[in-house]
Design a protein around this motif. Structure first.
Motif, PDB file in Angstrom:
ATOM      1  N   LEU A 170       0.809  -1.225   0.000  1.00 56.46           N
ATOM      2  CA  LEU A 170       0.000   0.000   0.000  1.00 56.46           C
ATOM      3  C   LEU A 170       0.837   1.267   0.000  1.00 56.46           C
ATOM      4  CD1 LEU A 170      -2.668  -1.005   2.668  1.00 56.46           C
ATOM      5  CD2 LEU A 170      -2.902  -1.109   0.182  1.00 56.46           C
ATOM      6  N   GLY A 171       2.055   1.191   0.492  1.00 55.23           N
ATOM      7  CA  GLY A 171       2.880   2.385   0.577  1.00 55.23           C
ATOM      8  C   GLY A 171       4.316   2.032   0.898  1.00 55.23           C
ATOM      9  N   VAL A 172       5.203   3.004   0.692  1.00 55.52           N
ATOM     10  CA  VAL A 172       6.633   2.844   0.964  1.00 55.52           C
ATOM     11  C   VAL A 172       7.083   4.015   1.821  1.00 55.52           C
ATOM     12  CG1 VAL A 172       8.938   2.611  -0.056  1.00 55.52           C
ATOM     13  CG2 VAL A 172       6.932   1.716  -1.286  1.00 55.52           C
ATOM     14  N   ARG A 173       7.924   3.722   2.827  1.00 54.71           N
ATOM     15  CA  ARG A 173       8.493   4.770   3.672  1.00 54.71           C
ATOM     16  C   ARG A 173      10.013   4.614   3.661  1.00 54.71           C
ATOM     17  NH1 ARG A 173       9.823   6.272   9.132  1.00 54.71           N
ATOM     18  NH2 ARG A 173       8.694   8.155   9.824  1.00 54.71           N
ATOM     19  N   SER A 174      10.710   5.635   3.270  1.00 50.85           N
ATOM     20  CA  SER A 174      12.169   5.565   3.203  1.00 50.85           C
ATOM     21  C   SER A 174      12.766   5.641   4.601  1.00 50.85           C
ATOM     22  CB  SER A 174      12.710   6.714   2.357  1.00 50.85           C
ATOM     23  OG  SER A 174      12.609   7.944   3.076  1.00 50.85           O
ATOM     24  N   PRO A 175      14.046   5.253   4.781  1.00 51.42           N
ATOM     25  CA  PRO A 175      14.680   5.395   6.092  1.00 51.42           C
ATOM     26  C   PRO A 175      14.674   6.828   6.617  1.00 51.42           C
ATOM     27  CG  PRO A 175      15.962   3.928   4.703  1.00 51.42           C
ATOM     28  CD  PRO A 175      14.899   4.532   3.828  1.00 51.42           C
ATOM     29  N   ALA A 176      14.546   7.809   5.719  1.00 50.09           N
ATOM     30  CA  ALA A 176      14.478   9.213   6.143  1.00 50.09           C
ATOM     31  C   ALA A 176      13.070   9.632   6.530  1.00 50.09           C
ATOM     32  CB  ALA A 176      14.996  10.107   5.023  1.00 50.09           C
ATOM     33  N   GLY A 177      12.097   8.720   6.407  1.00 46.90           N
ATOM     34  CA  GLY A 177      10.732   9.027   6.808  1.00 46.90           C
ATOM     35  C   GLY A 177       9.866   9.608   5.714  1.00 46.90           C
ATOM     36  N   VAL A 178      10.310   9.544   4.479  1.00 51.41           N
ATOM     37  CA  VAL A 178       9.549  10.079   3.360  1.00 51.41           C
ATOM     38  C   VAL A 178       8.647   8.980   2.802  1.00 51.41           C
ATOM     39  CG1 VAL A 178       9.670  11.122   1.069  1.00 51.41           C
ATOM     40  CG2 VAL A 178      11.382  11.706   2.813  1.00 51.41           C
ATOM     41  N   GLY A 179       7.366   9.282   2.694  1.00 46.32           N
ATOM     42  CA  GLY A 179       6.413   8.300   2.211  1.00 46.32           C
ATOM     43  C   GLY A 179       6.069   8.488   0.749  1.00 46.32           C
ATOM     44  N   ARG A 180       5.699   7.384   0.100  1.00 47.09           N
ATOM     45  CA  ARG A 180       5.260   7.452  -1.285  1.00 47.09           C
ATOM     46  C   ARG A 180       4.355   6.262  -1.578  1.00 47.09           C
ATOM     47  NH1 ARG A 180      10.575   5.569  -1.398  1.00 47.09           N
ATOM     48  NH2 ARG A 180      10.987   3.736  -2.732  1.00 47.09           N
ATOM     49  N   ALA A 181       3.700   6.299  -2.705  1.00 45.39           N
ATOM     50  CA  ALA A 181       2.791   5.220  -3.087  1.00 45.39           C
ATOM     51  C   ALA A 181       3.567   3.959  -3.456  1.00 45.39           C
ATOM     52  CB  ALA A 181       1.933   5.671  -4.268  1.00 45.39           C
ATOM     53  N   ALA A 182       2.875   2.847  -3.417  1.00 43.57           N
ATOM     54  CA  ALA A 182       3.486   1.550  -3.726  1.00 43.57           C
ATOM     55  C   ALA A 182       3.248   1.171  -5.188  1.00 43.57           C
ATOM     56  CB  ALA A 182       2.928   0.474  -2.800  1.00 43.57           C
ATOM     57  N   ASP A 183       3.362   2.136  -6.071  1.00 39.90           N
ATOM     58  CA  ASP A 183       3.093   1.900  -7.490  1.00 39.90           C
ATOM     59  C   ASP A 183       4.047   0.838  -8.044  1.00 39.90           C
ATOM     60  OD1 ASP A 183       1.195   3.885  -7.347  1.00 39.90           O
ATOM     61  OD2 ASP A 183       2.532   5.453  -8.107  1.00 39.90           O
ATOM     62  N   GLY A 184       3.479  -0.110  -8.782  1.00 35.83           N
ATOM     63  CA  GLY A 184       4.283  -1.129  -9.439  1.00 35.83           C
ATOM     64  C   GLY A 184       4.711  -2.280  -8.561  1.00 35.83           C
ATOM     65  N   LEU A 185       4.277  -2.308  -7.311  1.00 32.09           N
ATOM     66  CA  LEU A 185       4.696  -3.372  -6.397  1.00 32.09           C
ATOM     67  C   LEU A 185       3.589  -4.409  -6.235  1.00 32.09           C
ATOM     68  CD1 LEU A 185       6.344  -1.282  -3.513  1.00 32.09           C
ATOM     69  CD2 LEU A 185       7.409  -2.149  -5.615  1.00 32.09           C
ATOM     70  N   HIS A 186       3.972  -5.675  -6.207  1.00 33.01           N
ATOM     71  CA  HIS A 186       3.044  -6.728  -5.798  1.00 33.01           C
ATOM     72  C   HIS A 186       3.830  -7.907  -5.250  1.00 33.01           C
ATOM     73  CE1 HIS A 186       3.819  -8.336  -9.907  1.00 33.01           C
ATOM     74  NE2 HIS A 186       3.598  -9.516  -9.338  1.00 33.01           N
TER      75      HIS A 186
END
Length: 396
Positions: free
Chosen positions: A322-338
């Motif tokens: 559903l989402g990705v969070r970088s080690p720096a705390g920046v979030g983004r969508a989980a586009d292209g992931l399954h």
């Protein structure tokens, strides 16, 4: 209940805390007091789902006994009761014992019970004033209940071909009901069925109509009490239960048993919820998510995540990124992931060109909540900022 080194997902190697102490600090799950993978429950979604189901039952004149086996978490069970649930449903005598010790006053065991040890305990607790019911689908089951040495309340169960328990014909239904009606120590309280394994609305409606026909047959034979229980309803077809059984409300107590609705999901029930068919009645919101860390990106197009079958349900669909969070705390969508598959402790994440690095956190939705809670002893309940506001303890 203590949060310590035994609590998966909490990082407490040297200290013990109560859930109240954890909640009072309102820690962020990203603040160092937790490790990965971590299952969390979103409070706002749970509260909305409980309110939605309470309103649905009220509109349709149904009583609600949600299936406790989904969560076996006292905080959630008591929240459902606080919203007006008539009682709770369980699948086994062990689960009934847990609910008895939690002080829950009414319990349906949506299963046959033939174990003499469990039946003796149920009979004694019923005689002592507890309101608990079991299902019977055979004369042998009635005889076992009658031999328990006290009072056992039973619901005769109607099943269907290739289903689980339950008699396969109305003739058998009446035969078992007649046996229960004349058996000392057995109280026939009504009838029940489960439609959740059927494949389409036509099959579901036909089965529920058979349950109504069975009710009419037993009522005409004088086998039912003045206001019998008629119970049905998984989490995929409860709109049809309301439609086909709702007409019995003036003559019977119709009890819905849907359990997965309390947390819903991002897979199996997202596709099958009745609110897809009747959107004006809903909706439900997915409340469960698992945060897990990318451990490796060993080849193009694939990453390995530190989560597996010990952590996430996989029987009715794989976890959903559903989402990705970088080690720096920046979030983004989980586009292209399954997710392509799970091992015991690893998830194979297909990245399809997405920029995924070791150390990233992936937020997963789950499919089928009924096999999620049993994998976790203590589960943080979080607000929308992912700060812990309570801790759920499960009894499996």
């Amino acid at each position: 209940m203590t949060i310590d080194w035994r609590s998966k997902g909490f990082w407490s190697p040297d200290e013990s805390r109560s859930p109240e102490q954890v909640a009072a600090d309102r820690p962020s799950i990203f603040g160092g007091g937790f490790t990965w993978p971590l299952l969390v429950v979103r409070r706002s979604a749970v509260e909305a789902n409980i309110a939605t189901m309470a309103a649905f039952c009220s509109r349709h004149g149904l009583d609600f006994a949600p299936h406790a086996k989904t969560t076996m978490a006292p905080v959630l069970l008591k929240a459902q009761l606080g919203a007006g649930a008539w009682g709770m449903t369980v699948a086994s005598p062990n689960q009934a014992l847990v609910l008895r010790r939690l002080g829950i006053e009414r319990v349906l065991i949506a299963n046959e019970v033939l174990d003499p040890t469990a039946l003796r305990w149920l009979a004694a607790e019923t005689t002592a004033g507890w309101e608990v019911y079991i299902q019977v689908d055979s004369v042998a089951g009635v005889a076992a209940a009658g031999a328990a040495g006290g009072l056992v309340r039973v619901l005769v169960e109607l099943g269907h071909a290739d289903g689980r328990t339950g008699v396969r014909s109305l003739d058998e239904l009446e035969a078992v009901a007649r046996a229960a009606a004349v058996s000392p120590g057995v109280e026939l309280a009504g009838l029940t069925g489960y439609e959740g394994q059927l494949h389409d609305q036509h099959e579901v409606d036909a089965f529920l109509d058979s349950l109504v026909e069975g009710f009419e047959r037993l009522a005409k034979a004088g086998l039912l009490p003045e206001r019998p229980i008629v119970s049905a309803g998984g989490s995929a077809w409860f709109d049809r239960v309301a439609d086909r059984l709702g007409g019995l409300g003036a003559r019977a107590q119709v009890i819905l048993r849907s359990g997965a609705s309390v947390t819903h999901d991002d897979g199996f029930y997202r596709e099958r919820t009745p609110f897809v068919r009747v959107p004006d009645e809903g909706p439900l919101t997915a409340a469960l998510e698992i945060w897990a860390q990318v451990l490796s990106a060993p080849e193009p197009g694939m990453a390995i995540v530190g989560m597996g079958k010990r952590d996430a349900p996989f029987d009715e669909g794989l976890p959903v990124p559903l989402g990705v969070r970088s080690p720096a705390g920046v979030g983004r969508a989980a586009d292209g992931l399954h997710v392509s598959k799970l091992n015991d402790h690893h998830t194979y994440l297909v990245t399809e060109g997405a920029d995924i690095e070791p150390g990233d956190l992936i937020r997963f939705g789950i499919s089928h909540p009924c096999t999620a809670f049993d994998k976790w002893r203590d589960i943080p309940m979080v607000d929308e900022e992912r700060r812990v506001v309570d801790v759920l303890h499960t009894y499996f």
